[in-house]
Design a protein around this motif. Structure first.
Motif, short mmCIF file in Angstrom:
data_model
loop_
_atom_site.label_atom_id
_atom_site.label_comp_id
_atom_site.label_asym_id
_atom_site.label_seq_id
_atom_site.Cartn_x
_atom_site.Cartn_y
_atom_site.Cartn_z
N PRO A 33 -17.92 0.13 -7.76
CA PRO A 33 -18.47 -0.63 -6.65
C PRO A 33 -17.76 -1.91 -6.34
N TYR A 34 -16.71 -2.27 -6.98
CA TYR A 34 -16.08 -3.60 -6.66
C TYR A 34 -14.50 -3.14 -6.86
N ILE A 35 -13.78 -3.32 -5.90
CA ILE A 35 -12.36 -3.05 -6.16
C ILE A 35 -11.54 -4.37 -5.58
N ILE A 36 -10.43 -4.83 -6.27
CA ILE A 36 -9.67 -5.90 -6.07
C ILE A 36 -8.22 -5.61 -6.03
N GLY A 37 -7.19 -5.92 -5.03
CA GLY A 37 -5.98 -5.48 -5.60
C GLY A 37 -5.11 -6.52 -5.04
N VAL A 38 -3.80 -6.46 -5.26
CA VAL A 38 -2.71 -7.40 -4.91
C VAL A 38 -1.78 -6.54 -4.27
N SER A 39 -1.09 -6.83 -3.05
CA SER A 39 0.24 -6.34 -2.64
C SER A 39 0.12 -4.73 -2.74
N ALA A 40 1.12 -4.20 -3.50
CA ALA A 40 0.97 -2.84 -3.57
C ALA A 40 -0.26 -2.23 -4.05
N GLY A 41 -0.97 -2.66 -4.76
CA GLY A 41 -2.49 -2.37 -5.36
C GLY A 41 -3.12 -2.30 -4.16
N VAL A 42 -3.08 -3.24 -3.25
CA VAL A 42 -4.02 -2.87 -1.97
C VAL A 42 -3.46 -1.95 -1.20
N GLY A 43 -2.12 -1.81 -0.93
CA GLY A 43 -1.57 -0.67 -0.20
C GLY A 43 -2.04 0.75 -0.43
N VAL A 44 -1.81 1.01 -2.01
CA VAL A 44 -2.33 2.14 -2.43
C VAL A 44 -3.96 2.34 -2.66
N GLY A 45 -4.43 1.27 -2.78
CA GLY A 45 -5.92 1.24 -3.13
C GLY A 45 -6.71 1.61 -1.95
N CYS A 46 -6.41 1.31 -0.82
CA CYS A 46 -7.11 1.36 0.38
C CYS A 46 -7.55 3.15 0.60
N SER A 47 -6.43 3.67 0.45
CA SER A 47 -6.62 5.46 0.44
C SER A 47 -7.51 5.90 -0.65
N TYR A 48 -7.82 4.98 -1.62
CA TYR A 48 -8.71 5.69 -2.83
C TYR A 48 -9.99 5.41 -2.21
N VAL A 49 -10.15 4.09 -1.41
CA VAL A 49 -11.51 3.86 -0.85
C VAL A 49 -12.17 4.88 -0.04
N SER A 50 -10.91 5.42 0.94
CA SER A 50 -11.14 6.23 2.21
C SER A 50 -11.09 7.47 1.61
N LYS A 51 -11.07 8.10 0.21
CA LYS A 51 -11.08 9.15 -0.25
C LYS A 51 -10.24 10.07 0.15
N GLN A 52 -8.82 9.60 0.51
CA GLN A 52 -7.66 10.48 1.30
C GLN A 52 -6.72 10.77 -0.15
N LYS A 53 -7.22 11.69 -0.91
CA LYS A 53 -6.48 12.12 -2.15
C LYS A 53 -5.05 12.65 -1.67
N GLY A 54 -3.98 12.16 -2.23
CA GLY A 54 -2.61 12.64 -1.83
C GLY A 54 -2.06 11.96 -0.77
N ARG A 55 -2.78 11.02 0.04
CA ARG A 55 -2.20 10.34 1.07
C ARG A 55 -0.99 9.48 0.78
N ASN A 56 -0.92 8.72 -0.29
CA ASN A 56 0.03 7.90 -0.68
C ASN A 56 1.31 8.68 -1.21
N TRP A 57 1.10 10.15 -1.77
CA TRP A 57 2.08 10.90 -1.99
C TRP A 57 2.90 11.31 -0.92
N LYS A 58 2.23 11.65 0.27
CA LYS A 58 2.72 11.85 1.53
C LYS A 58 3.59 10.86 2.10
N ILE A 59 3.07 9.82 1.93
CA ILE A 59 3.82 8.62 2.43
C ILE A 59 5.39 8.55 1.60
N LEU A 60 4.99 8.56 0.30
CA LEU A 60 6.22 8.44 -0.56
C LEU A 60 7.35 9.52 -0.10
N THR A 61 7.05 10.57 -0.18
CA THR A 61 7.86 11.73 -0.04
C THR A 61 8.33 11.69 1.49
#
Length: 278
Positions: A33-61
């Protein structure tokens, strides 16, 4: 949903470990119910909240090797070693679209931590702000990034003053928390030579003070997290192996291994978290 908060440390490209953990949470149907992040934690955490599994992997690769993502050329052209406009504008709006609708409709709070350069204090922004600008500011590493102007405030990386924002989660009412760290057990920062802060930030004395104290602030935050773990209030997930990932890691093989380690560690933690916090 878990009956607890989720706290996400930053760490530059070490954040791809966190991305792996969060993708394993999506597979397991674990939400907070509550997520707080800093820097890269925010950058990858947003895709978790938007339920976009694998989005960060695509960005990485697809885009980590791109000089627009991270390079000296980016620094020369934009003033940012990490290409913040590329990462937080071009990628989410055009290249690997971010699902703003699902993100905004999520019942979870999502808080980004930034540093106010005028006061040297942390600023906390909810997801109803201009989220891409706020995430950009949270990730603006001092000395190698320009300050981000947002609502008349000049902002930089939230990790300067609140690298592991567990205290904020507690003050917001979440007495139990899962904390995802990006460095192995026992890690503490050591004092090291840094660029001359007065040369870069002579107009910002409070920021200079914060930068001079950030090693102590980080180590105190880690002591606090671990004390809360011993008290049974925190469940820590951190790399189970030391892969030696740096904040600006060049090796794609190492970054991919870090993401996969996050998947494995997240899977191993998922059932324990369910038992503790549901």
């Amino acid at each position: 949903m878990m009956n607890c908060g989720l706290v996400l440390e930053g760490g530059g490209l070490r954040g791809y470990y966190t991305a792996g953990v969060l993708d394993s949470f999506l597979d397991a149907g674990i939400e907070f119910p509550y997520i707080i992040g800093v820097s890269a934690g925010v950058g990858v955490g947003c895709s978790y909240v938007s339920k976009q599994k694998g989005r960060n992997w695509k960005i990485l690769t697809q885009y980590r090797p791109d000089p627009r993502y991270l390079s000296f050329l980016s620094y020369v052209k934009t003033g940012n070693y990490f290409g913040l406009d590329f990462i937080y504008e071009d990628i989410p709006r055009r290249l690997i679209p971010f699902d703003f609708e699902t993100f905004n409709q999520s019942e979870s709070r999502f808080i980004s931590v930034c540093t106010d350069c005028e006061t040297g204090k942390a600023m906390y922004y909810d997801k109803d702000e201009d989220i891409l600008t706020v995430m950009k500011a949270s990730s603006a590493i001092p000395f190698i990034s320009k300050m981000i102007l947002y609502k008349d405030k000049k902002l930089l990386d939230g990790a300067i003053v609140d690298a592991v924002p567990l205290a904020k989660a507690l003050s917001d009412g979440y007495k139990k928390n899962v904390v995802i760290l990006t460095k192995p057990a026992g890690f503490r920062k050591k004092e090291e030579i840094q660029p001359p802060v007065t040369f870069f930030y002579r107009k910002y004395p409070k920021l200079i003070e914060a930068l001079k104290n950030r090693v102590a602030l980080y180590n105190n935050a880690m002591d606090f997290v671990e004390s809360e773990e011993r008290a049974g209030n925190v469940f820590i997930i951190r790399p189970s192996k030391n892969l030696g990932v740096t904040r600006m890691e060049k090796s794609m093989d190492t970054l991919k291994a870090s993401y996969r380690l996050g998947i494995d560690d997240g899977k191993a933690a998922a059932e324990k978290i369910r038992l503790l916090f549901t």
